[in-house]
Design an enzyme around this catalytic site. Structure first.
Site, mmCIF file in Angstrom:
data_model
loop_
_atom_site.group_PDB
_atom_site.id
_atom_site.type_symbol
_atom_site.label_atom_id
_atom_site.label_comp_id
_atom_site.label_asym_id
_atom_site.label_seq_id
_atom_site.Cartn_x
_atom_site.Cartn_y
_atom_site.Cartn_z
ATOM 1 C CG ASP A 30 -2.096 0.817 0.980
ATOM 2 O OD1 ASP A 30 -2.182 1.647 0.243
ATOM 3 O OD2 ASP A 30 -2.782 0.830 2.354
ATOM 4 C CG HIS A 222 -6.567 -0.318 5.614
ATOM 5 N ND1 HIS A 222 -5.634 -0.941 5.161
ATOM 6 C CD2 HIS A 222 -6.405 0.955 5.055
ATOM 7 C CE1 HIS A 222 -4.891 -0.391 4.198
ATOM 8 N NE2 HIS A 222 -5.292 0.903 4.216
ATOM 9 C CG HIS A 224 -5.785 5.894 4.588
ATOM 10 N ND1 HIS A 224 -5.021 6.089 3.492
ATOM 11 C CD2 HIS A 224 -5.845 4.707 4.695
ATOM 12 C CE1 HIS A 224 -4.643 5.006 3.003
ATOM 13 N NE2 HIS A 224 -5.289 4.057 3.620
ATOM 14 C CB CYS A 255 -5.634 4.481 -2.581
ATOM 15 S SG CYS A 255 -6.394 3.338 -4.003
HETATM 16 P P1 HMG Z 1 -9.564 -4.453 -16.836
HETATM 17 O O1 HMG Z 1 -9.095 -3.474 -17.824
HETATM 18 O O2 HMG Z 1 -11.108 -4.438 -16.633
HETATM 19 O O3 HMG Z 1 -9.201 -5.939 -17.044
HETATM 20 O O4 HMG Z 1 -9.183 -4.151 -15.141
HETATM 21 P P2 HMG Z 1 -9.719 -7.067 -18.051
HETATM 22 O O5 HMG Z 1 -10.264 -8.171 -17.254
HETATM 23 O O6 HMG Z 1 -10.833 -6.545 -18.748
HETATM 24 O O7 HMG Z 1 -8.474 -7.607 -18.746
HETATM 25 C C1 HMG Z 1 -7.802 -6.444 -19.446
HETATM 26 C C2 HMG Z 1 -6.595 -6.865 -19.691
HETATM 27 O O8 HMG Z 1 -5.928 -6.697 -18.256
HETATM 28 C C3 HMG Z 1 -6.159 -8.103 -20.295
HETATM 29 O O9 HMG Z 1 -4.948 -8.018 -21.052
HETATM 30 C C4 HMG Z 1 -5.873 -8.901 -19.031
HETATM 31 O O10 HMG Z 1 -5.050 -10.294 -19.223
HETATM 32 C C5 HMG Z 1 -5.137 -7.991 -18.272
HETATM 33 P P3 HMG Z 1 -4.937 -7.813 -22.527
HETATM 34 O O11 HMG Z 1 -5.762 -9.219 -23.100
HETATM 35 O O12 HMG Z 1 -5.876 -6.528 -23.061
HETATM 36 O O13 HMG Z 1 -3.434 -8.180 -22.837
HETATM 37 N N1 HMG Z 1 -5.204 -8.516 -16.853
HETATM 38 C C6 HMG Z 1 -4.196 -8.664 -15.911
HETATM 39 N N2 HMG Z 1 -2.856 -8.572 -15.943
HETATM 40 C C7 HMG Z 1 -2.196 -8.860 -14.965
HETATM 41 N N3 HMG Z 1 -2.614 -9.127 -13.829
HETATM 42 C C8 HMG Z 1 -3.965 -9.196 -13.876
HETATM 43 C C9 HMG Z 1 -4.663 -8.968 -14.495
HETATM 44 N N4 HMG Z 1 -6.145 -8.986 -14.756
HETATM 45 C C10 HMG Z 1 -6.374 -8.431 -16.064
HETATM 46 N N5 HMG Z 1 -4.357 -9.725 -12.498
HETATM 47 C C11 HMG Z 1 -8.216 -5.060 -13.263
HETATM 48 C C12 HMG Z 1 -9.478 -4.801 -14.065
HETATM 49 C C13 HMG Z 1 -8.948 -5.645 -11.802
HETATM 50 C C14 HMG Z 1 -7.206 -6.013 -13.726
HETATM 51 C C15 HMG Z 1 -7.787 -3.469 -12.962
HETATM 52 O O14 HMG Z 1 -8.848 -2.702 -12.812
HETATM 53 C C16 HMG Z 1 -6.767 -3.445 -11.878
HETATM 54 O O15 HMG Z 1 -5.669 -4.207 -12.066
HETATM 55 N N6 HMG Z 1 -6.884 -2.764 -10.686
HETATM 56 C C17 HMG Z 1 -5.745 -2.856 -9.658
HETATM 57 C C18 HMG Z 1 -6.172 -1.475 -8.937
HETATM 58 C C19 HMG Z 1 -5.342 -1.345 -7.568
HETATM 59 O O16 HMG Z 1 -4.421 -2.202 -7.639
HETATM 60 N N7 HMG Z 1 -5.655 -0.471 -6.801
HETATM 61 C C20 HMG Z 1 -4.789 -0.253 -5.601
HETATM 62 C C21 HMG Z 1 -5.157 -1.584 -4.478
HETATM 63 S S1 HMG Z 1 -6.713 -1.060 -3.616
HETATM 64 C C22 HMG Z 1 -6.146 -0.215 -2.316
HETATM 65 O O17 HMG Z 1 -4.878 0.564 -2.437
HETATM 66 C C23 HMG Z 1 -7.134 0.203 -1.049
HETATM 67 C C24 HMG Z 1 -6.702 -0.681 -0.018
HETATM 68 O O18 HMG Z 1 -5.242 -0.190 0.426
HETATM 69 C C25 HMG Z 1 -7.471 -0.549 1.515
HETATM 70 C C26 HMG Z 1 -7.896 0.994 1.533
HETATM 71 O O19 HMG Z 1 -7.149 1.700 1.917
HETATM 72 O O20 HMG Z 1 -9.149 1.392 1.370
HETATM 73 C C27 HMG Z 1 -6.749 -2.213 -0.437
HETATM 74 MG MG MG Z 2 -4.555 2.064 2.742
#
Ligand code: HMG
Ligand code: MG
Length: 320
Positions: A30, A222, A224, A255
């Protein structure tokens, strides 16, 4: 009351609090996901090793998300093998979907976390899906992970307020928590992603969750520290019986997909309070502070943690 020692709080226990708290350290995931500069993989690995050396036993290592969405963690495949064999340390990783779970399983991860949102706006910004579409994406991930014997955590972001939607109704949060537990998640982490929660709100959410059949033992918090409320909110959660608290070494992070998500609760600030209350965490505050001072040097700016600032002069970094 014990005798004060340089760099340690005086210990004055208070009634109605747990004897031990498990800190879920989120700095390497994070914290670093939000850095402008990309941190070299070896520096990340060293960060994880130093956190383990400071006594942290749950260290969220990285995310198996799309590298275009979070480029700072695009080296997950290179990093995880460098740290996965640390003795006595759990290394959960974030997996949003089946592709992420496959990547994590291929490297031998034993703990994964999905990450839902209580609000539609953040769900779309963070996962490109509505809340229910995201739950439908997680369902097979959680079910497969459980079949494979993994521990599954679920984050729930925006449990109190949302930068696009404002105040978040408690019943909206409870509904998503119930769905996540019903699909088999072992633990829920209630995220105050933008740091707007206040103690009464925390108590109300925890009470409503219990009334909806969500046991306190399955809940982590969690917070902030945007408005300086993270420790107060933590204390209220501890009084309610919560024993799992997320924190980020040095207060790193936010984030990338939430406007106004500033620093996570700093692990040092948390440990200072818990140690002062006589609550066991297993963490060596001096080593932890030295780690955050070292990491701040790598990032080129001081840690925002009050405790790190106060102790920086007394911390003894290990010899390079
Ligand atoms: P999308 O564009 O809707 O994905 O993203 P998709 O399912 O349509 O796939 C599109 C392309 O992405 C495809 O590739 C997939 O293979 C690839 P292409 O065919 O175009 O070459 N793909 C991936 N590649 C690698 N690893 C994967 C993966 N999945 C699909 N896992 C998706 C949807 C969920 C993937 C995207 O929105 C994403 O990666 N989001 C992550 C955002 C993130 O990490 N945010 C930070 C974490 S949350 C946070 O910090 C809050 C927290 O700390 C708590 C708080 O404080 O609230 C937890
Ligand atoms: Mg956080």
């Amino acid at each position: 009351m014990s005798t004060p020692e340089l760099g340690l709080p005086m210990v004055v226990p208070a009634p109605g609090l747990p004897a031990r708290v498990r800190i879920h350290e989120v700095g390497p995931r994070d914290g670093l996901q939000n850095e402008k500069a990309t941190v070299p993989t070896e520096v990340k690995a060293e960060f994880v090793r130093r956190l383990a050396d400071a006594g942290l036993t749950t260290i969220e290592a990285t995310s198996f998300v799309h590298p275009k969405w979070v480029p700072q963690l695009a080296d997950a495949e290179a990093l995880f093998p460098l740290v996965r064999d640390l003795p006595g340390v759990h290394l959960p990783v974030l997996v949003p979907n089946a592709h992420g779970l496959d990547r994590a399983l291929a490297l031998g991860a034993t703990r994964v976390a999905v990450f839902a949102s209580a609000t539609q706006s953040f769900s779309k910004a963070n996962l490109n899906r509505t809340v229910d579409e995201a739950l439908a994406m997680f369902e097979p991930v959680v079910s497969q992970a459980k079949k494979d014997g993994l521990h599954v955590r679920s984050y729930l972001s925006m449990c109190f307020g949302d930068p696009w939607e404002g105040a978040v109704p408690v019943h909206q949060v409870v509904r998503v928590c119930r769905s996540l537990l019903d699909m088999g998640c072992d633990e829920l982490s209630l995220g105050d992603t933008i740091g707007v929660a206040t103690p009464g709100h925390v108590r109300e959410l925890l009470t409503e969750l219990n009334e909806a059949g969500v046991p306190t033992g399955s809940i982590g918090v969690h917070f902030h520290d945007t408005y300086g409320q993270a420790l107060t909110n933590t204390l209220v959660a501890l009084q309610h019986g919560v024993t799992t608290v997320d924190a980020s070494a040095g207060g790193l992070g936010g984030c990338p997909y939430a406007k106004s998500a500033t620093g996570n609760l700093a692990t040092e600030d948390l440990v200072w309070m818990l140690q002062g209350l006589g609550i066991d965490t297993g963490v060596d505050l001096g080593r932890l502070t030295a780690t955050s001072v070292w990491m701040a040097g790598r990032l080129g700016r001081p840690s925002p943690s009050r405790t790190v600032k106060a102790l920086a002069g007394t911390a003894q970094p290990p010899k390079e």
